[in-house]
Design a protein around this motif. Structure first.
Motif, PDB file in Angstrom:
ATOM      1  N   ASP A 212     -18.018   9.951 -25.599  1.00  0.00           N
ATOM      2  CA  ASP A 212     -17.163   9.176 -24.711  1.00  0.00           C
ATOM      3  C   ASP A 212     -17.156   7.713 -25.163  1.00  0.00           C
ATOM      4  O   ASP A 212     -18.188   7.113 -25.424  1.00  0.00           O
ATOM      5  CB  ASP A 212     -17.677   9.279 -23.271  1.00  0.00           C
ATOM      6  N   ARG A 213     -15.932   7.141 -25.255  1.00  0.00           N
ATOM      7  CA  ARG A 213     -15.806   5.791 -25.774  1.00  0.00           C
ATOM      8  C   ARG A 213     -16.390   4.739 -24.839  1.00  0.00           C
ATOM      9  O   ARG A 213     -16.949   3.744 -25.269  1.00  0.00           O
ATOM     10  CB  ARG A 213     -14.329   5.505 -26.064  1.00  0.00           C
ATOM     11  N   LEU A 214     -16.259   4.958 -23.515  1.00  0.00           N
ATOM     12  CA  LEU A 214     -16.844   4.002 -22.562  1.00  0.00           C
ATOM     13  C   LEU A 214     -18.355   3.982 -22.686  1.00  0.00           C
ATOM     14  O   LEU A 214     -18.980   2.907 -22.770  1.00  0.00           O
ATOM     15  CB  LEU A 214     -16.420   4.373 -21.138  1.00  0.00           C
ATOM     16  N   PHE A 215     -18.947   5.157 -22.702  1.00  0.00           N
ATOM     17  CA  PHE A 215     -20.403   5.244 -22.839  1.00  0.00           C
ATOM     18  C   PHE A 215     -20.834   4.683 -24.200  1.00  0.00           C
ATOM     19  O   PHE A 215     -21.874   4.035 -24.335  1.00  0.00           O
ATOM     20  CB  PHE A 215     -20.845   6.687 -22.681  1.00  0.00           C
ATOM     21  N   SER A 216     -20.027   4.922 -25.242  1.00  0.00           N
ATOM     22  CA  SER A 216     -20.364   4.409 -26.569  1.00  0.00           C
ATOM     23  C   SER A 216     -20.368   2.883 -26.583  1.00  0.00           C
ATOM     24  O   SER A 216     -21.264   2.249 -27.154  1.00  0.00           O
ATOM     25  CB  SER A 216     -19.370   4.944 -27.599  1.00  0.00           C
ATOM     26  N   CYS A 217     -19.367   2.280 -25.968  1.00  0.00           N
ATOM     27  CA  CYS A 217     -19.339   0.814 -25.888  1.00  0.00           C
ATOM     28  C   CYS A 217     -20.541   0.280 -25.107  1.00  0.00           C
ATOM     29  O   CYS A 217     -21.100  -0.761 -25.443  1.00  0.00           O
ATOM     30  CB  CYS A 217     -18.033   0.355 -25.237  1.00  0.00           C
ATOM     31  N   TRP A 218     -20.918   1.004 -24.049  1.00  0.00           N
ATOM     32  CA  TRP A 218     -22.066   0.581 -23.235  1.00  0.00           C
ATOM     33  C   TRP A 218     -23.365   0.612 -24.056  1.00  0.00           C
ATOM     34  O   TRP A 218     -24.226  -0.240 -23.891  1.00  0.00           O
ATOM     35  CB  TRP A 218     -22.170   1.485 -22.018  1.00  0.00           C
ATOM     36  N   VAL A 219     -23.480   1.620 -24.941  1.00  0.00           N
ATOM     37  CA  VAL A 219     -24.683   1.735 -25.756  1.00  0.00           C
ATOM     38  C   VAL A 219     -24.658   0.746 -26.916  1.00  0.00           C
ATOM     39  O   VAL A 219     -25.699   0.240 -27.336  1.00  0.00           O
ATOM     40  CB  VAL A 219     -24.821   3.191 -26.267  1.00  0.00           C
ATOM     41  N   LEU A 220     -23.465   0.428 -27.441  1.00  0.00           N
ATOM     42  CA  LEU A 220     -23.367  -0.490 -28.571  1.00  0.00           C
ATOM     43  C   LEU A 220     -23.599  -1.947 -28.174  1.00  0.00           C
ATOM     44  O   LEU A 220     -24.015  -2.759 -29.009  1.00  0.00           O
ATOM     45  CB  LEU A 220     -21.982  -0.357 -29.221  1.00  0.00           C
ATOM     46  N   LEU A 221     -23.317  -2.296 -26.948  1.00  0.00           N
ATOM     47  CA  LEU A 221     -23.449  -3.693 -26.526  1.00  0.00           C
ATOM     48  C   LEU A 221     -24.842  -4.275 -26.768  1.00  0.00           C
ATOM     49  O   LEU A 221     -24.968  -5.380 -27.309  1.00  0.00           O
ATOM     50  CB  LEU A 221     -23.049  -3.808 -25.048  1.00  0.00           C
ATOM     51  N   PRO A 222     -25.944  -3.587 -26.420  1.00  0.00           N
ATOM     52  CA  PRO A 222     -27.271  -4.176 -26.655  1.00  0.00           C
ATOM     53  C   PRO A 222     -27.699  -4.208 -28.121  1.00  0.00           C
ATOM     54  O   PRO A 222     -28.781  -4.723 -28.417  1.00  0.00           O
ATOM     55  CB  PRO A 222     -28.209  -3.264 -25.839  1.00  0.00           C
ATOM     56  N   LEU A 223     -26.879  -3.660 -29.057  1.00  0.00           N
ATOM     57  CA  LEU A 223     -27.269  -3.623 -30.463  1.00  0.00           C
ATOM     58  C   LEU A 223     -26.793  -4.846 -31.229  1.00  0.00           C
ATOM     59  O   LEU A 223     -26.824  -4.860 -32.463  1.00  0.00           O
ATOM     60  CB  LEU A 223     -26.708  -2.359 -31.123  1.00  0.00           C
TER      61      LEU A 223
END
Length: 1113
Positions: free
Chosen positions: A990-1001
Motif C-alpha cells: 500500500d502506497r500510503l503505508f509505504s510513505c508512512w514507513v519511508l518518512l523516518p528513513l
C-alpha cells in the motif's frame, strides 16, 4: 471413745464434744508452739510466728516428680577420712573465741628496718594534700586487683624513698663511672631506681624489692662491660629490631627535682627535640596543681589554640553549607568573631556556623539550651528555604534533604519533650515545615472569586505502584508494605499515624503555651485539614481537641486582656473552622450544631468590628473569617438562620484580610500551590489581574439572563452557543479559538464546563465561520497549481483537501457525538460539577475539589477516539493483534476523529501547537497498528493522505524531529519497529503505508531505523514501490549529507550488489543507497584504516559486477 464432728452437729453438740474431750485428758492431735524468728534474734525477742504441727501428717508434702537431692556448696571442698574422729574434726573447725586466741603468732620484725620520723619545725604533722599525690610514684595494684587509697600510696612512696636512701649508701662503694665509662653512659650512683624494669608482672609483698635486685644485677653487668662491648650489643639489638620500632634509648644524665624523683628518660635526640618543640607549641602550659593533667595530651589541648583564618579565595569545589542561628547561610570566606557562638563544632573549626548534621546532633543533646537552639535554628532554616533564599547559592533542596534525614521523626520526638522551651521550638519548626503563609494568603485573596471557596486537597502527586515487588507476598504483608509506602510518600499521613493530634491537644489544653505557639498549633491544624477530607475528619474526631479550641479561642464572652490569648477569640481559630467546614457538609453541620459554631457566628456577625473589644486588625480578621465561614455554610444550604442580620454588615470586609507573605519550597511529599511571590509577578491571582472582575461580571450577567430571557439580546450574549448579535458574530472564530485553548487547561471540578464547551461551542458550525464562508474553496484554489503540475498521476496524496474539509463541516454534529461518547466515563463528575457550578446547594457534598491529578482532558484530546481504539484492539506484546475484528462503529469513530484533526490542522493550527509534531505522527500511526485493514478503507485512507501531506509540508517538515521520544513512549524506535513489522505482515505494498514507513528513513534521523530496514526487514524492500513524485518529500532529505555509518554502508552495498534492492521495487531507497555508496567509494577525504579497507573492498567487488544498469550509475 471420742468421735469426729459431723456436718449435722449444732453448736451445742460441738461445745458438748469439746467439754467431753477436755475432761477425758486425751492428747491432742495438733499443738500450737511459738518458734523464734531468726531475723529478730533469740526466742522471746519480738513477736513469734504461730506454727501448726500435726503428728499424723508427714514433715514434707509428697511431690509429683522426684526432686533432685540437695547438695552442699561447701561439702565438695571438705576432705574427710573414714577413720577420722568426729570430735577431732569438730575441734579443728571450732570457731569459738578461745580457738582464735590460742592461735596468735607474733610476726618476726627483726629484719624490718626501723625509721624514725623526720624532725621538722612544725608543731603538727603536715597535712596530706591531693596535689602532692600526683608527684608521688604510683603504687602497684593491691592483691585484690583494685587501686590503693591516697594514704596507702603516700606510705608506699615513703617506703620507696627509704629504699632509695639504702641503695645510695650501697652504691658509694662502687668504682666511679668516670674511670670506666664515658660521660654518655649511666652513672649507678645517680640512678636510684630502674628505668626500663617496672616490675608490673611481679606479684607478692616484696615485689618492689625484687625489682630493685634485678635492677642492681643489670647495673653490675653494665659496669663489667667495656664501652666497645656496649656499642657492639647496641648494634646487634638495632639490627634485630624492625625499622618502624623507635630508636634505642640512649643513657644520659637527668637532674633530680626538688621532691627527689627523676624526670623520665629521653630516648634519642630527635625524639627529645620533637617533644621539646611539641611542648613549646602547646597553647597552654599544664601546671602540676591541675587535676588529671599528669599525662600530656597535645591533641586535646589543640582546642585552646586560636582558630585559623578562613580562606579568602573562592573555589569551584562544593563545600558544606553552614548557617547561623537566624538561618542565614554564612559564606565560606566570611570571618566572624568567636563570641557569637558559631564555632563550637569539630569539623572545619575555622568556619563559623553549623551544618545540618551538627544541628541534628545538637537536637539530641542532654543540654536543654542546645536542644532548643538547634530546633529554633532548623525552624529558621526551613522558613528561609520556603522563601527561596537558598535557591541561587545551594545545590539541591534543603527541605528534601532534611526530610530524607528524618526531620519528621526528630520533630515528633521533640514535641514529647517535657521542657516547654524545647516543645515550643519543635512546634515552630513543624509549622515552618508544613505551613506556607503565602499559599494561605493567596487562597484568602481568591476566596471572594467565583467558586473561590473551593480548593484542591493538598495531596502528594500520585505515583504508580510496582506490582512486581508484591509478587509472592500474602495479603497481610502487602498491606504492611502499602502502609510503609504511604507513610514514606505522604508525610502528613505519617504525622497523623504518629499521634500528632492528641499531642497538639495536650499542648493547648494542659501546657497552655505562649501566644506564638498557640498560633503555630492552629496553623498546623489548618494545614492538616486542607490535606484531605479524611484528615479533616480526624481533626474533628480527636478527643477534646475541637472542644478546647472552641472554649479557649472562640468563647462566647470575653474581656480584653494583654497577658494571655486564652479566653479571647482568634481569627486563626475561626479560619480553622472554615477550612474544616469546606471539607464536607457533614463536617460543617457538626461545627454549627454540635460544637456551637453557629452561636459564635451570631456573636461575631451581629456586632461591628470596633465593638468586639479586640485589636482593630484582629477584629477585622476574625469578622472576615466569620463571613467566610457563613459563606461556606450557605454553600451547603445550612446558613439560613443568619439571614436576619445580613443587612447590618457589608461584604466588603472579605477583601481586606491581612497576612504575612512567605514563600514555599515545594516537595513531592509536601505539596503546595507554588504561590511564592504571587503579588509581584503577572498572573491570574496578581492584584492587577482583571480575572476576578470578569468572572464576577460573567456570573452576574448569566444570572440576569437566566431570570429574564429578553435581556439576552440587550446585553449581547449567546444563548445555547448561538451568537445573537451580528457584531459579536463577526468574532465567532475568536471565541472558538479561545474555547479550544481553554479546554485542555480545565482542572478537576470543572467537568461541567468541559461538557458545556464541547456541546455548545467547540463543535458548533456557527463558531467555525470558515466552513460556511468559502474556507474549503480557498483551500482548493491554493492546491490548484500543484494539481495542474501533477496531472499525469492521480495519486490520492496529490488530491486537494478542500473536499475533505467540506465533508467534515457537514459531519460536525456527528463528530461532537463521537467525542462526547468517548467522554461518557465523566458523567458522574459532570453532575457533581454542575451542582457546584450552578449552586444546587442541597446536592453539594463538599467544597473540597477532587484530587489534582492533572487537567480533565489531555493536550492531545483530539486523538482520543483513535487512541481508545488502539488500546482496545492494537498490537499486543506478542506482536499480533489483540482482537480479530474491530468493535462495531470503530470505522465511523476513526473517520470522525480524522475529520476533526484535519479541520483543526487547517483552520485551528494554534489549538494543536501544544502537541509536538512527533506526537502527532505517533498518534496517527495507530491507524495502521490497530487493525490489519483499517487503513485500506477509503474514507480513512483519504483523510490520512490529507493529514500526511499537511505534516510533510516544507514549512512543517523541519519541525518534525523523530529523535525526540514522543510523550508516552520510551523512544520512537520502538514504535517504528512495530510499524515495520505490521507493514511486512498486512501492507500488500500500500502506497500510503509505504510513505508512512519511508518518512523516518530520512538522513537526519537515527541510523537505527535504517539499519532495521536494510538488516532485519530487508524483504520489505520489494514492496516499497512509492515513486519520488508520490512521496511529496524532497529526495535530498534522503541523500544529503553523505552517510558516515560503515555498517549501514555495507548493507547498502550488499543490497545493491545482490539485487535485493532494485529501482523498480523501491525507487526512493534505491536512489538513496546508490548515492551514499558512490559518495563513500569515490570520496577523497582522509579516513581511518578500517574505512579505507572497506572502500577498497567495495571497489574490487564492483569490478566483477555484471549488472550494466548498476555499473552505469
Amino acid at each position: 471413745m471420742l468421735r469426729r464432728p459431723k456436718p449435722t452437729d449444732s453448736e451445742a453438740d460441738l461445745l458438748r464434744e469439746q467439754e467431753h474431750f477436755l475432761t477425758s485428758g486425751a492428747p491432742s492431735a495438733a499443738s500450737v508452739v511459738r518458734r523464734p524468728d531468726k531475723r529478730r534474734g533469740e526466742a522471746g525477742e519480738g513477736e513469734g510466728r504461730t506454727v501448726l504441727l500435726n503428728a499424723d501428717l508427714p514433715d514434707q508434702l509428697p511431690s509429683l516428680t522426684p526432686a533432685p537431692p540437695k547438695k552442699s556448696r561447701f561439702k565438695a571442698s571438705r576432705v574427710t577420712f573414714e577413720d577420722e574422729d568426729a570430735e577431732e574434726r569438730l575441734d579443728r573447725h571450732d570457731t569459738h573465741i578461745s580457738a582464735v586466741l590460742s592461735r596468735i603468732v607474733e610476726r618476726d620484725t627483726s629484719s624490718t628496718p626501723i625509721s624514725l620520723p623526720a624532725f621538722t619545725g612544725m608543731a603538727f604533722p603536715k597535712v596530706l594534700h591531693r596535689s602532692e599525690t600526683s608527684n608521688q610514684v604510683k603504687a602497684p595494684l593491691s592483691s585484690a586487683g583494685g587501686k590503693k587509697s591516697i594514704f596507702a600510696r603516700q606510705i608506699a612512696a615513703q617506703k620507696l624513698k627509704e629504699c632509695k636512701t639504702t641503695l645510695h649508701s650501697l652504691s658509694e662503694a662502687a668504682p666511679t663511672p668516670e674511670t670506666t665509662m664515658d660521660t654518655d653512659q649511666l652513672e649507678p650512683a645517680a640512678v636510684s631506681g630502674p628505668r626500663l624494669v617496672s616490675g608490673q608482672g611481679l606479684q607478692g609483698p616484696d615485689s618492689s624489692g625484687e625489682t630493685m635486685r634485678i635492677h642492681m644485677e643489670n647495673q653490675a653487668k653494665l659496669q663489667a662491660m667495656s664501652q666497645s662491648e656496649i656499642l657492639e650489643e647496641q648494634k646487634k639489638l638495632l639490627f634485630q629490631l624492625a625499622q618502624s620500632v623507635p630508636s634505642f634509648p640512649s643513657p644520659s644524665k637527668h637532674p633530680k627535682d626538688k621532691s627527689g624523683t627523676e624526670d623520665p628518660p629521653v630516648q634519642d635526640v630527635s625524639r627529645e627535640s620533637g617533644s621539646c618543640s611539641a611542648a613549646e607549641d602547646l597553647p597552654v602550659k599544664p601546671q602540676k596543681e591541675w587535676v588529671h593533667m599528669d599525662k600530656l595530651e597535645p591533641e586535646k589541648l589543640e582546642w585552646l589554640r586560636d582558630l585559623p583564618e578562613p580562606r579568602r579565595k573562592g573555589t569551584k569545589k562544593a563545600m558544606q553549607a553552614r548557617f547561623d542561628f537566624a538561618g542565614t547561610l554564612i559564606p565560606p570566606t566570611e570571618d566572624l568573631p568567636t563570641h557569637l557562638g558559631l564555632h563550637h563544632h569539630g569539623e572545619e573549626p575555622e568556619r563559623a556556623g553549623y551544618s545540618l548534621q551538627e544541628l541534628f546532633l545538637l537536637s539530641r543533646s542532654q543540654v536543654i539550651q542546645q536542644r532548643t537552639l538547634s530546633l529554633s535554628t532548623l525552624a529558621n532554616i526551613l522558613s528561609k528555604a520556603c522563601a527561596g533564599e537558598y535557591v541561587s547559592v545551594l545545590k539541591g533542596s534543603v527541605t528534601s534533604t532534611l526530610l530524607d534525614a528524618g526531620l519528621l521523626f526528630l520533630l515528633r520526638f521533640a514535641l514529647d519533650d517535657s521542657v516547654e522551651g524545647v516543645m515550643s521550638a519543635a512546634v515552630h519548626a513543624l509549622k515552618a515545615l508544613l505551613v506556607c503563609a503565602e499559599d494561605e494568603e493567596c487562597l484568602d485573596c481568591t476566596f471572594s472569586w467565583f467558586r473561590g471557596l473551593s480548593s484542591f486537597p493538598l495531596l502528594p502527586s500520585a505515583q504508580e505502584e510496582e506490582d512486581e515487588e508484591d509478587e509472592g507476598l500474602d495479603e497481610s504483608m502487602k498491606e504492611t508494605a502499602k502502609e510503609k509506602e504511604e507513610r514514606k510518600s505522604d508525610h502528613e499521613v505519617g504525622l497523623l499515624k504518629m499521634k500528632l493530634l492528641p499531642r497538639l491537644r495536650y499542648i493547648l489544653e494542659v501546657v497552655r503555651p505562649s501566644p506564638r505557639v498557640v498560633q503555630d498549633v492552629l496553623e498546623i491544624l489548618t494545614r492538616i485539614a486542607r490535606h484531605s477530607s479524611s484528615s479533616a475528619t480526624q481533626v474533628l474526631d480527636c478527643p477534646r481537641l475541637m472542644e478546647t479550641v472552641m472554649s479557649e479561642f472562640l468563647p462566647t464572652s470575653w474581656s480584653p486582656s494583654s497577658q494571655s490569648i486564652y479566653g479571647l477569640p482568634l481569627s486563626s481559630a475561626m479560619k480553622l473552622l472554615r477550612v474544616l467546614a469546606t471539607s464536607g457538609r457533614h463536617a460543617c453541620a457538626r461545627l454549627l450544631n454540635s460544637l456551637g459554631a453557629s452561636e459564635r457566628l451570631s456573636h461575631l456577625l451581629s456586632a461591628e468590628p470596633n465593638e468586639l473589644l479586640l485589636e482593630p486588625t484582629e477584629s477585622l480578621r476574625i469578622t472576615t473569617e466569620a463571613y467566610r465561614l457563613w459563606a461556606v455554610a450557605a454553600g451547603y444550604g445550612q446558613a439560613s438562620q443568619f439571614n436576619v442580620f445580613f443587612h447590618t454588615r457589608s461584604s466588603s470586609v472579605v477583601c481586606n484580610a491581612q497576612a504575612i507573605p512567605l514563600g514555599p519550597e515545594i516537595t513531592n511529599n509536601l505539596p503546595g500551590l507554588a504561590c511564592m511571590g504571587w503579588r509581584n509577578r503577572p498572573g491570574l491571582v496578581a492584584p492587577s489581574s482583571p480575572f476576578p472582575l470578569l468572572t464576577g461580571l460573567g456570573l452576574l450577567l448569566e444570572t440576569i439572563t437566566g431570570i429574564h430571557k429578553g435581556l439576552s439580546s440587550k446585553v449581547g450574549l449567546t444563548v445555547l452557543g448561538v451568537p445573537l448579535d451580528s457584531e459579536i458574530a463577526k468574532h465567532a472564530s475568536l471565541y472558538h479559538q479561545v474555547a479550544l485553548v481553554v479546554l485542555p487547561w480545565l482542572l478537576p471540578g470543572s467537568e461541567y464546563l468541559v461538557h458545556e464547551l464541547l456541546s455548545t461551542i467547540v463543535f458548533s458550525k456557527d463558531f467555525i465561520s470558515e466552513g460556511h464562508s468559502g474556507g474549503p474553496e480557498a483551500v482548493e484554489l491554493g492546491e490548484l497549481k500543484l494539481h495542474e503540475e501533477t496531472q499525469k498521476d492521480t495519486s490520492p496524496s496529490l488530491q486537494t483537501v478542500g473536499a475533505l474539509l467540506r465533508e467534515a463541516c457537514v459531519q460536525l454534529p456527528s463528530i461532537r457525538g463521537c467525542f462526547l461518547t468517548h467522554l461518557a466515563h465523566l458523567e458522574s463528575s459532570v453532575i457533581v460539577s454542575r451542582d457546584a457550578l450552578l449552586g444546587h446547594n442541597p446536592w453539594i457534598k463538599s467544597h473540597l475539589l477532587p484530587e489534582l491529578t492533572g487537567p480533565i482532558l489531555p493536550s492531545d484530546w483530539p486523538f482520543l477516539p483513535l487512541l481508545s481504539l488502539y488500546e482496545q484492539s492494537g498490537v499486543s506484546d506478542g506482536g499480533g493483534l489483540a482482537v480479530e475484528e474491530l468493535p462495531q462503529g470503530a470505522l465511523q469513530a476513526v473517520t470522525h476523529c480524522l475529520q476533526w484533526l484535519l479541520l483543526l490542522e487547517v483552520w485551528r493550527e494554534e489549538a494543536l501547537k501544544v502537541v509536538l509534531p512527533v506526537a502527532k505522527f505517533a498518534r496517527l500511526s495507530c491507524v495502521f497498528l490497530c487493525s490489519s485493514d483499517l487503513f485500506l478503507e477509503r474514507p480513512v485512507q483519504r483523510l490520512t493522505w490529507g493529514l500526511f501531506r499537511l505534516l510533510t509540508r516544507s514549512t512543517k517538515l523541519d519541525s518534525l524531529d523523530l529523535n525526540v521520544p514522543p510523550p508516552g513512549l520510551a523512544s520512537f524506535q520502538d514504535l517504528y519497529s512495530a510499524l515495520v513489522s505490521q507493514y511486512e505482515a498486512v501492507s500488500f505494498g500500500d502506497r500510503l503505508f509505504s510513505c508512512w514507513v519511508l518518512l523516518p528513513l530520512q538522513r537526519r534521523y537515527s541510523t537505527t531505523m535504517r539499519l532495521a530496514v536494510f538488516g532485519e526487514h530487508v524483504g520489505m524492500l520489494r514492496s516499497l514501490g512509492v515513486t519520488l513524485e508520490q512521496l511529496s518529500i524532497p529526495i535530498e532529505r534522503f541523500t544529503s549529507p553523505p552517510e558516515d555509518s560503515l555498517p549501514l554502508l555495507r548493507l547498502y552495498f550488499r543490497s545493491l550488489v545482490t539485487g535485493t534492492l532494485k529501482r523498480s521495487w523501491c525507487p526512493v531507497l534505491y536512489v538513496a543507497a546508490l548515492s551514499h555508496v558512490n559518495s563513500f567509494i569515490f570520496s577523497q577525504d582522509a579516513a581511518a584504516q578500517e574505512v579505507e579497507t572497506a572502500r577498497h573492498s567495495m571497489l574490487r567487488k564492483i569490478y566483477y559486477l555484471t549488472d550494466e544498469v548498476l555499473l552505469s550509475f
